[in-house]
Enzyme design. Structure first.
Site, PDB file in Angstrom:
ATOM      1  N   GLY A 138     -32.291  58.134 -10.242  1.00 27.62           N
ATOM      2  CA  GLY A 138     -32.798  59.416 -10.206  1.00 27.62           C
ATOM      3  C   GLY A 138     -33.887  59.758 -11.224  1.00 27.62           C
ATOM      4  O   GLY A 138     -33.853  60.628 -11.866  1.00 27.62           O
TER       5      GLY A 138
ATOM      6  N   SER B  76     -37.159  59.880 -10.949  1.00 26.58           N
ATOM      7  CA  SER B  76     -38.556  60.797 -10.454  1.00 26.58           C
ATOM      8  C   SER B  76     -38.817  62.129 -10.960  1.00 26.58           C
ATOM      9  O   SER B  76     -39.884  62.206 -10.929  1.00 26.58           O
ATOM     10  CB  SER B  76     -38.309  60.351  -8.954  1.00 26.58           C
ATOM     11  OG  SER B  76     -37.183  61.527  -8.478  1.00 26.58           O
ATOM     12  N   ARG B  77     -37.636  62.712 -11.379  1.00 28.72           N
ATOM     13  CA  ARG B  77     -38.012  64.033 -11.964  1.00 28.72           C
ATOM     14  C   ARG B  77     -36.779  64.467 -12.695  1.00 28.72           C
ATOM     15  O   ARG B  77     -35.706  63.688 -13.122  1.00 28.72           O
ATOM     16  CB  ARG B  77     -38.158  64.973 -10.759  1.00 28.72           C
ATOM     17  CG  ARG B  77     -37.231  65.260  -9.586  1.00 28.72           C
ATOM     18  CD  ARG B  77     -37.409  65.522  -8.524  1.00 28.72           C
ATOM     19  NE  ARG B  77     -36.836  65.187  -7.184  1.00 28.72           N
ATOM     20  CZ  ARG B  77     -35.725  65.978  -6.784  1.00 28.72           C
ATOM     21  NH1 ARG B  77     -35.586  67.173  -7.385  1.00 28.72           N
ATOM     22  NH2 ARG B  77     -35.026  65.646  -5.708  1.00 28.72           N
TER      23      ARG B  77
ATOM     24  N   ASN C  47     -27.502  58.561 -13.365  1.00 34.46           N
ATOM     25  CA  ASN C  47     -28.278  59.905 -13.513  1.00 34.46           C
ATOM     26  C   ASN C  47     -28.193  60.972 -12.157  1.00 34.46           C
ATOM     27  O   ASN C  47     -27.987  62.056 -12.373  1.00 34.46           O
ATOM     28  CB  ASN C  47     -29.526  59.949 -14.196  1.00 34.46           C
ATOM     29  CG  ASN C  47     -30.148  61.369 -14.070  1.00 34.46           C
ATOM     30  OD1 ASN C  47     -30.071  62.344 -15.093  1.00 34.46           O
ATOM     31  ND2 ASN C  47     -31.311  61.318 -13.338  1.00 34.46           N
TER      32      ASN C  47
ATOM     33  N   SER D  72     -21.128  67.101 -16.204  1.00 34.03           N
ATOM     34  CA  SER D  72     -21.703  68.723 -16.112  1.00 34.03           C
ATOM     35  C   SER D  72     -20.594  69.279 -16.992  1.00 34.03           C
ATOM     36  O   SER D  72     -19.284  69.156 -16.653  1.00 34.03           O
ATOM     37  CB  SER D  72     -22.012  69.028 -14.788  1.00 34.03           C
ATOM     38  OG  SER D  72     -22.206  70.403 -14.708  1.00 34.03           O
TER      39      SER D  72
ATOM     40  N   TYR E 116     -19.468  69.937  -5.971  1.00 32.44           N
ATOM     41  CA  TYR E 116     -20.413  69.238  -7.206  1.00 32.44           C
ATOM     42  C   TYR E 116     -19.387  69.363  -8.561  1.00 32.44           C
ATOM     43  O   TYR E 116     -19.250  68.360  -9.173  1.00 32.44           O
ATOM     44  CB  TYR E 116     -21.431  70.196  -7.326  1.00 32.44           C
ATOM     45  CG  TYR E 116     -22.188  69.956  -8.708  1.00 32.44           C
ATOM     46  CD1 TYR E 116     -23.024  68.807  -8.721  1.00 32.44           C
ATOM     47  CD2 TYR E 116     -22.099  70.611  -9.734  1.00 32.44           C
ATOM     48  CE1 TYR E 116     -23.958  68.377  -9.877  1.00 32.44           C
ATOM     49  CE2 TYR E 116     -22.953  70.248 -11.118  1.00 32.44           C
ATOM     50  CZ  TYR E 116     -23.695  69.129 -11.087  1.00 32.44           C
ATOM     51  OH  TYR E 116     -24.443  69.094 -12.166  1.00 32.44           O
TER      52      TYR E 116
ATOM     53  N   ALA F  62     -16.011  69.368  -8.758  1.00 30.48           N
ATOM     54  CA  ALA F  62     -14.833  68.316  -8.705  1.00 30.48           C
ATOM     55  C   ALA F  62     -15.561  66.893  -8.764  1.00 30.48           C
ATOM     56  O   ALA F  62     -14.711  66.292  -9.243  1.00 30.48           O
ATOM     57  CB  ALA F  62     -14.135  68.675  -7.530  1.00 30.48           C
TER      58      ALA F  62
ATOM     59  N   LYS G 128     -17.849  65.901 -10.678  1.00 30.90           N
ATOM     60  CA  LYS G 128     -18.292  65.668 -11.881  1.00 30.90           C
ATOM     61  C   LYS G 128     -16.867  65.572 -12.649  1.00 30.90           C
ATOM     62  O   LYS G 128     -16.709  64.673 -13.703  1.00 30.90           O
ATOM     63  CB  LYS G 128     -19.013  66.780 -12.573  1.00 30.90           C
ATOM     64  CG  LYS G 128     -20.452  66.558 -11.966  1.00 30.90           C
ATOM     65  CD  LYS G 128     -21.249  65.662 -12.488  1.00 30.90           C
ATOM     66  CE  LYS G 128     -22.607  65.631 -11.889  1.00 30.90           C
ATOM     67  NZ  LYS G 128     -23.580  64.485 -12.154  1.00 30.90           N
TER      68      LYS G 128
ATOM     69  N   ILE H 176     -30.120  73.027 -17.474  1.00 30.99           N
ATOM     70  CA  ILE H 176     -31.542  72.704 -17.753  1.00 30.99           C
ATOM     71  C   ILE H 176     -32.200  73.147 -16.605  1.00 30.99           C
ATOM     72  O   ILE H 176     -31.824  72.991 -15.436  1.00 30.99           O
ATOM     73  CB  ILE H 176     -31.447  71.023 -17.940  1.00 30.99           C
ATOM     74  CG1 ILE H 176     -30.588  70.705 -18.896  1.00 30.99           C
ATOM     75  CG2 ILE H 176     -33.118  70.697 -18.290  1.00 30.99           C
ATOM     76  CD1 ILE H 176     -30.602  70.815 -20.297  1.00 30.99           C
TER      77      ILE H 176
HETATM   78  N1  LIG Z   1     -29.929  70.525 -14.423  1.00 32.98           N
HETATM   79  C1  LIG Z   1     -28.799  70.820 -14.820  1.00 32.98           C
HETATM   80  O1  LIG Z   1     -28.624  72.001 -15.309  1.00 32.98           O
HETATM   81  C2  LIG Z   1     -27.653  70.079 -15.131  1.00 32.98           C
HETATM   82  C3  LIG Z   1     -26.540  70.408 -15.629  1.00 32.98           C
HETATM   83  C4  LIG Z   1     -25.498  69.632 -15.905  1.00 32.98           C
HETATM   84  C5  LIG Z   1     -25.787  68.241 -15.352  1.00 32.98           C
HETATM   85  N2  LIG Z   1     -26.610  67.767 -14.838  1.00 32.98           N
HETATM   86  C6  LIG Z   1     -26.816  66.550 -14.359  1.00 32.98           C
HETATM   87  O2  LIG Z   1     -28.079  65.814 -14.716  1.00 32.98           O
HETATM   88  C7  LIG Z   1     -28.291  64.809 -13.617  1.00 32.98           C
HETATM   89  C8  LIG Z   1     -29.863  65.010 -13.304  1.00 32.98           C
HETATM   90  O3  LIG Z   1     -29.687  66.229 -12.831  1.00 32.98           O
HETATM   91  P1  LIG Z   1     -31.329  66.939 -12.616  1.00 32.98           P
HETATM   92  O4  LIG Z   1     -31.239  68.110 -12.971  1.00 32.98           O
HETATM   93  O5  LIG Z   1     -32.515  66.321 -13.407  1.00 32.98           O
HETATM   94  O6  LIG Z   1     -31.823  66.819 -11.154  1.00 32.98           O
HETATM   95  P2  LIG Z   1     -32.950  66.889 -10.194  1.00 32.98           P
HETATM   96  O7  LIG Z   1     -34.126  67.373 -10.711  1.00 32.98           O
HETATM   97  O8  LIG Z   1     -32.637  67.453  -8.969  1.00 32.98           O
HETATM   98  O9  LIG Z   1     -33.422  65.354  -9.773  1.00 32.98           O
HETATM   99  C9  LIG Z   1     -32.339  64.565  -9.095  1.00 32.98           C
HETATM  100  C10 LIG Z   1     -32.807  63.318  -8.943  1.00 32.98           C
HETATM  101  O10 LIG Z   1     -31.894  62.469  -8.223  1.00 32.98           O
HETATM  102  C11 LIG Z   1     -32.415  61.884  -7.200  1.00 32.98           C
HETATM  103  N3  LIG Z   1     -31.516  61.870  -6.103  1.00 32.98           N
HETATM  104  C12 LIG Z   1     -31.027  63.409  -5.425  1.00 32.98           C
HETATM  105  N4  LIG Z   1     -30.462  62.956  -4.395  1.00 32.98           N
HETATM  106  C13 LIG Z   1     -30.622  61.696  -4.184  1.00 32.98           C
HETATM  107  C14 LIG Z   1     -29.954  60.712  -3.017  1.00 32.98           C
HETATM  108  N5  LIG Z   1     -29.303  61.249  -2.220  1.00 32.98           N
HETATM  109  N6  LIG Z   1     -30.302  59.539  -3.250  1.00 32.98           N
HETATM  110  C15 LIG Z   1     -30.853  58.904  -4.200  1.00 32.98           C
HETATM  111  N7  LIG Z   1     -31.412  59.651  -5.307  1.00 32.98           N
HETATM  112  C16 LIG Z   1     -31.129  61.003  -5.335  1.00 32.98           C
HETATM  113  C17 LIG Z   1     -33.812  62.481  -6.952  1.00 32.98           C
HETATM  114  O11 LIG Z   1     -34.778  61.427  -6.401  1.00 32.98           O
HETATM  115  P3  LIG Z   1     -35.774  62.039  -5.490  1.00 32.98           P
HETATM  116  O12 LIG Z   1     -36.968  62.722  -6.668  1.00 32.98           O
HETATM  117  O13 LIG Z   1     -36.269  60.990  -4.673  1.00 32.98           O
HETATM  118  O14 LIG Z   1     -35.301  63.091  -4.722  1.00 32.98           O
HETATM  119  C18 LIG Z   1     -34.044  62.730  -8.634  1.00 32.98           C
HETATM  120  O15 LIG Z   1     -34.745  61.717  -9.199  1.00 32.98           O
HETATM  121  C19 LIG Z   1     -27.449  64.908 -12.452  1.00 32.98           C
HETATM  122  O16 LIG Z   1     -26.288  63.898 -12.496  1.00 32.98           O
HETATM  123  C20 LIG Z   1     -26.965  66.526 -12.711  1.00 32.98           C
HETATM  124  O17 LIG Z   1     -25.684  66.726 -12.205  1.00 32.98           O
HETATM  125  C21 LIG Z   1     -27.694  68.560 -14.651  1.00 32.98           C
END
Ligand SMILES: NC(=O)c1ccc[n+]([C@@H]2O[C@H](COP(=O)([O-])OP(=O)(O)OC[C@H]3O[C@@H](n4cnc5c(N)ncnc54)[C@H](OP(=O)(O)O)[C@@H]3O)[C@@H](O)[C@H]2O)c1
Length: 231
Positions: free
Chosen positions: A13, A15-16, A90, A143, A154, A156, A158, A187
């Site tokens: 993950g 890409s973003r 990730n 998380s 989500y 559970a 984590k 974030i």
């Molecule tokens: N943001 C927060 O507040 C927060 C808080 C606590 C924990 N986290 C954790 O941090 C991590 C990153 O979160 P984020 O906020 O950066 O998420 P995000 O911006 O939604 O990015 C998700 C990433 O995962 C990939 N992905 C999503 N679904 C997928 C699938 N079915 N198969 C393969 N790849 C997939 C996406 O690829 P594509 O671009 O190709 O779709 C993207 O690169 C996660 O584990 C999340 O649970 C985030």
């Protein structure tokens, strides 16, 4: 600055959002990268980020929503460097807020497949090689979510990531394969939403701490990336 020259890291993950920030920060430290997303096109921005650094990189695409999709990601790594020294789990999905008893079985299964079972499959694919080579860092993204039944799958998933991380750390004890989990904080990303407390830049350097540990350092530990904000 501590470097990771000649190491290979897979960041799922990347890409973003947080994965993209992790990839850029690893590149800054000289780490070779396997970037992953659902499609290669999705990786264009991250590739642009890392182009300035003197590292090798390899791109893999694959859905993590089935064992076959995860196997394609593993095959993609094998077609590139063939192994990884750092596995940064990730990628994840969140749920749409839903009354807790209205989540379908399919949504529970899909959330656990992407957030936990894909991680288990990737650890099984790359962990034994780390043990053989005497170096490995497995970092599982967790998380701090709590008290939100409307996002129960989500949350559970984590909690299961946390437990799996602690058990895997015991499996690899005394062999310099360090297995830790890290919470980025809330974030502003596609997953976190626009009302989250922190900008994505704040996850660095904290998210990198478990990748930068000295040999035979802490394992089975929880890290909060926001504890390192601004350092
Ligand atoms: N943001 C927060 O507040 C927060 C808080 C606590 C924990 N986290 C954790 O941090 C991590 C990153 O979160 P984020 O906020 O950066 O998420 P995000 O911006 O939604 O990015 C998700 C990433 O995962 C990939 N992905 C999503 N679904 C997928 C699938 N079915 N198969 C393969 N790849 C997939 C996406 O690829 P594509 O671009 O190709 O779709 C993207 O690169 C996660 O584990 C999340 O649970 C985030």
């Amino acid at each position: 600055m501590k470097t990771l020259n000649n190491k290979w890291a897979l960041v799922t993950g990347s890409s973003r959002g947080i994965g993209r920030a992790i990839a850029k920060a690893l590149a800054e430290r000289g780490c070779n990268l396997v970037l992953h997303a659902r499609s290669l096109e999705n990786l264009a921005a991250t590739v642009a980020d890392i182009k300035a650094y003197n590292i090798q990189y390899h791109l893999v695409s694959g859905e993590l929503d089935s064992p076959e999709g995860v196997a394609a990601v593993i095959d993609g790594v094998k077609a590139g460097p063939g192994y990884v020294d750092i596995l940064f789990n990730n990628a994840a999905i969140n749920n749409v807020s839903t009354p807790v008893f209205e989540f379908t079985q399919a949504e529970w299964m899909r959330t656990f497949q992407i957030n936990l079972f894909s991680m288990v499959q990737l650890c099984a694919a790359f962990g034994p090689g780390m043990r053989e080579r005497g170096f490995g860092r497995i970092i599982n993204t967790t998380s701090g979510i709590a008290g939100q039944p409307d996002l129960a799958p989500y949350s559970a998933s984590k909690a299961a990531v946390d437990k799996y991380t602690q058990d895997l750390a015991v499996e690899f004890k005394d062999c310099n394969v360090l297995v830790n989990h890290v919470d980025p904080g809330w974030i502003r990303t596609d997953l976190g939403g626009p009302n989250a407390w922190e900008d994505v830049d704040s996850v660095i350097p904290g998210m990198l701490v478990p990748a930068l540990l000295d040999d035979n350092g802490p394992t089975g530990r929880f890290y909060a990336a926001q504890d390192f904000k601004g350092l």
